[in-house]
Structure formats: C-alpha cells, structure tokens
Write a protein that holds these residues in place. Structure first.
Motif, PDB file in Angstrom:
ATOM      1  N   CYS A   1      38.725  33.164  27.397  1.00  0.00           N
ATOM      2  CA  CYS A   1      40.107  33.462  27.742  1.00  0.00           C
ATOM      3  C   CYS A   1      40.155  34.696  28.642  1.00  0.00           C
ATOM      4  O   CYS A   1      39.167  35.412  28.803  1.00  0.00           O
ATOM      5  CB  CYS A   1      40.959  33.669  26.489  1.00  0.00           C
ATOM      6  SG  CYS A   1      40.609  35.204  25.590  1.00  0.00           S
ATOM      7  N   ARG A   2      41.313  34.922  29.222  1.00  0.00           N
ATOM      8  CA  ARG A   2      41.564  36.098  30.042  1.00  0.00           C
ATOM      9  C   ARG A   2      42.996  36.547  29.809  1.00  0.00           C
ATOM     10  O   ARG A   2      43.857  35.755  29.425  1.00  0.00           O
ATOM     11  CB  ARG A   2      41.370  35.782  31.534  1.00  0.00           C
ATOM     12  CG  ARG A   2      39.951  35.402  31.928  1.00  0.00           C
ATOM     13  CD  ARG A   2      39.844  35.145  33.432  1.00  0.00           C
ATOM     14  NE  ARG A   2      38.467  34.936  33.839  1.00  0.00           N
ATOM     15  CZ  ARG A   2      37.897  33.736  33.971  1.00  0.00           C
ATOM     16  NH1 ARG A   2      38.603  32.641  33.724  1.00  0.00           N
ATOM     17  NH2 ARG A   2      36.640  33.637  34.347  1.00  0.00           N
ATOM     18  N   PHE A   3      43.260  37.835  30.038  1.00  0.00           N
ATOM     19  CA  PHE A   3      44.625  38.328  30.104  1.00  0.00           C
ATOM     20  C   PHE A   3      45.137  38.113  31.522  1.00  0.00           C
ATOM     21  O   PHE A   3      44.365  37.862  32.449  1.00  0.00           O
ATOM     22  CB  PHE A   3      44.692  39.818  29.760  1.00  0.00           C
ATOM     23  CG  PHE A   3      44.419  40.141  28.313  1.00  0.00           C
ATOM     24  CD1 PHE A   3      44.267  39.148  27.360  1.00  0.00           C
ATOM     25  CD2 PHE A   3      44.305  41.464  27.898  1.00  0.00           C
ATOM     26  CE1 PHE A   3      44.022  39.449  26.025  1.00  0.00           C
ATOM     27  CE2 PHE A   3      44.051  41.780  26.577  1.00  0.00           C
ATOM     28  CZ  PHE A   3      43.912  40.766  25.633  1.00  0.00           C
ATOM     29  N   GLY A   4      46.456  38.212  31.686  1.00  0.00           N
ATOM     30  CA  GLY A   4      47.048  38.044  33.003  1.00  0.00           C
ATOM     31  C   GLY A   4      46.544  39.075  34.000  1.00  0.00           C
ATOM     32  O   GLY A   4      46.045  40.138  33.625  1.00  0.00           O
ATOM     33  N   PRO A   5      46.660  38.801  35.297  1.00  0.00           N
ATOM     34  CA  PRO A   5      46.168  39.710  36.337  1.00  0.00           C
ATOM     35  C   PRO A   5      46.708  41.125  36.241  1.00  0.00           C
ATOM     36  O   PRO A   5      45.993  42.080  36.550  1.00  0.00           O
ATOM     37  CB  PRO A   5      46.619  39.028  37.632  1.00  0.00           C
ATOM     38  CG  PRO A   5      46.735  37.588  37.276  1.00  0.00           C
ATOM     39  CD  PRO A   5      47.203  37.554  35.856  1.00  0.00           C
ATOM     40  N   ILE A   6      47.948  41.295  35.805  1.00  0.00           N
ATOM     41  CA  ILE A   6      48.516  42.648  35.742  1.00  0.00           C
ATOM     42  C   ILE A   6      47.843  43.487  34.664  1.00  0.00           C
ATOM     43  O   ILE A   6      47.933  44.716  34.679  1.00  0.00           O
ATOM     44  CB  ILE A   6      50.044  42.610  35.498  1.00  0.00           C
ATOM     45  CG1 ILE A   6      50.369  41.936  34.166  1.00  0.00           C
ATOM     46  CG2 ILE A   6      50.763  41.932  36.637  1.00  0.00           C
ATOM     47  CD1 ILE A   6      51.838  42.058  33.782  1.00  0.00           C
ATOM     48  N   TYR A   7      47.150  42.848  33.721  1.00  0.00           N
ATOM     49  CA  TYR A   7      46.415  43.567  32.681  1.00  0.00           C
ATOM     50  C   TYR A   7      44.932  43.711  33.030  1.00  0.00           C
ATOM     51  O   TYR A   7      44.229  44.503  32.404  1.00  0.00           O
ATOM     52  CB  TYR A   7      46.514  42.821  31.346  1.00  0.00           C
ATOM     53  CG  TYR A   7      47.906  42.752  30.775  1.00  0.00           C
ATOM     54  CD1 TYR A   7      48.443  43.808  30.047  1.00  0.00           C
ATOM     55  CD2 TYR A   7      48.697  41.623  30.971  1.00  0.00           C
ATOM     56  CE1 TYR A   7      49.723  43.745  29.535  1.00  0.00           C
ATOM     57  CE2 TYR A   7      49.981  41.545  30.456  1.00  0.00           C
ATOM     58  CZ  TYR A   7      50.492  42.614  29.734  1.00  0.00           C
ATOM     59  OH  TYR A   7      51.756  42.558  29.228  1.00  0.00           O
TER      60      TYR A   7
END
Length: 322
Positions: A260-266
């Motif tokens: 998984c990944r967090f959104g680009p802003i994070y």
C-alpha cells in the motif's frame, strides 16, 4: 484548393505541436498533478490502517493514548531550516537514538533501520532532521545504523536483514527500512506499520514527485517484523547497486502479499544529492532467477560477523562484516 488544404493541415499541426509543448511545460512545472496514477490510501483512511503494536516497556505505561488524527489531518510541511540546522531539545532523546513521548502513551513502536557505509555528511543531515521530525509524530522509535565494516561491495539488503534481527531482539514489531539519503517532507507520513507493507517515498523529488512504476518498492519501506520474517527477509546476494528492491517486491507477490501507499501529499520525500553507487552487473540475472531462492536465500541463510555495537546519543551503531 490544394493550397488551402495544406495550409489548414499545417495550422492543425502547429496547434498540436503547441498543445504538446504546453502540456510538457505543465508536466515539468506542476509534477504533483500527475502523481495520482496509482492506488493509495486517502487521509481519512490512514489512521485505521495503522497497526497498534508496541514494545513491552511502552505497553506498561499507564497514560492516555497519544492522538494521531491531528497529525494526519494537518500534514504539516516540515522540510525547513529549523529542522535541518540542529537537533532541537536533544535531552528528550534517550541513548541509542530512542524516544517515546512522556505526556501520552504511544500506540506504535518502530525500528528505523539504516544501512550505511562512508556517507558521513548525509548521516549528519539525516540524524538531525529525522529526530526533529519523528518526535513530532508522538511515536516510540529507535534508529539503528547498520554499517558494513569490510571492503566488499556494499550489500544493502543484507544490512537490512541484520538490522531486522537486532530490532526483533529488542521487541520492535515494526521495521522502517530507510536509505540515509531520503528525508520526508510532510508530517502525515506516520512512521508506523500498516496492515500491508507500505512504500513510503512514492512522491520523490528526483522523479518530479511521480511514481516511476507501480512495482517500485524501495527507498523507504514500512513492514511488520512478522511479515518480514514470513517472506524470509531480503536476498543476501545483491552486492552493489540495484535489483534488491525489485526482488523484495517479487518476494511479497510470491506470498500473495499486496503493498500500500499513502496519497502523494503525504509521500513527498527529498533526496540528499550524492555520487552514484557502482551498479551490480549481475542484478538482472539474480532478478530473473530470484523466485528459485525465495525460500533458501534470506534470513534463514544470513551469515555475518558483528564487530562492535556502540550506543551513541542519536543512534545505535552496529558494525558488521558481511
């Protein structure tokens, strides 16, 4: 008539070229607009995906649990001069580079594992910034520097394996596999493990804050200690630069473990510039045949010699021969 058609075609071609150039300029100047082409967790989903698990000394604390919702929601930009110049309030940091908040009980215990050799300037910048950054997250953490002490080609993956064993001895349930030249830019990228292994630096400045390919799984990675053991860690055979991260990703896929990944802003990170490492000439061959060794090449075949263990004020230093 033919002249008019040619003129019209020329005009349309000119418009197409101008449009393409304009889009290219927009892409170069505003790269974050194109960083959302992969699946990621949105801000409101992050907290419930974080796995609450701490070491025994933290679990015995009888205080109110720390709150993380405001950290995620605010996602404060932290890459500034104040955080980069010196360690702030260094008395809060325990020997060995360990920290936990005193006003609330942390919900996460994390081992930051950093493979290292001859990067003094980057290490200095990393330690200053990361201690200022991590303490703002109200987590329990400890920084482990695993230094390759021999003259063999640098073996990043093997150093991660060594670090994972030492962190497990100290009961850390979460591992952050962290390159020394990468620094997070926003506080909402919580340094704790999620249910799935997490690629943390998916918006890296040298890639114009875009993800080069969806299978990229290196730089900074969060994985639960038990998951790392389950897949037999990383390969010990990748000496020199390149290949070990892709092999690591393939191991996860072979065990049907999604990432998984967090959104680009994070997920914005900056890379400290440095001289490129020498490439591993055998990396493609090792990758092609990696599936044959997943069960035999890793934690269960790890051999090394620990030369010394030093407890510094800002990190735990493990010197090893590979």
């Amino acid at each position: 008539m033919i002249l008019k058609i040619n003129q019209r075609n020329y005009h349309l071609t000119d418009i197409a070229v101008r449009t393409a150039c304009a889009l290219l300029v927009i892409y170069c100047l505003l790269p974050w607009r194109f960083a959302s082409h992969y699946k990621y967790l949105h801000g409101h989903e992050i907290r419930k995906e974080l796995v609450e698990h701490v070491t025994s000394n933290i679990s015995m604390q009888r205080m109110q649990a720390c709150d993380y919702n405001d950290i995620i929601a605010n996602n404060e930009f932290t890459y500034n001069l104040e955080y980069n110049s010196r360690v702030l309030h260094g008395d809060d940091i325990l020997t060995g580079g360990e920290y936990f908040p005193n006003d609330c009980s942390s919900s996460f215990s994390t081992a930051i594992i950093v493979p290292y050799r001859k990067r003094e300037e980057q290490l200095h910048a990393f330690l200053i910034y990361m201690h200022n950054y991590l303490r703002k997250q109200r987590i329990h953490y400890r920084i482990f520097l695993i230094e390759q002490y021999d003259q063999k080609p640098f073996n990043r993956a093997k150093l991660f394996n060594i670090g994972s064993i030492i962190a497990a001895e100290m009961e850390f349930p979460c591992l952050i596999l962290h390159d020394v030249d990468l620094l997070p830019m926003n506080l909402g990228q919580i340094y704790a493990c999620t249910q799935k292994p997490r690629h943390m630096c998916s918006a890296l400045d040298i890639f114009r804050f875009t993800l080069p390919y969806r299978g990229l799984f290196g730089g900074v990675v969060a994985i639960r200690t038990q998951q790392y053991r389950f897949i037999n860690g990383m390969s010990n055979l990748f000496e020199g630069w390149g290949g070990e991260d892709d092999d690591f990703y393939n191991r996860l896929c072979s065990h049907k473990i999604d990432i998984c990944r967090f959104g680009p802003i994070y997920s914005k990170y900056t890379m400290i510039r440095h001289k490129p490492e020498e490439k591993n000439e055998n990396r493609l061959e090792l990758l092609r045949n990696g599936f044959k060794r997943f069960l035999t090449d890793g934690l269960n075949s790890l051999t090394y010699k620990e030369k010394e263990r030093r407890i510094h004020s800002l990190f735990t230093h493990i010197l090893v021969e590979t």
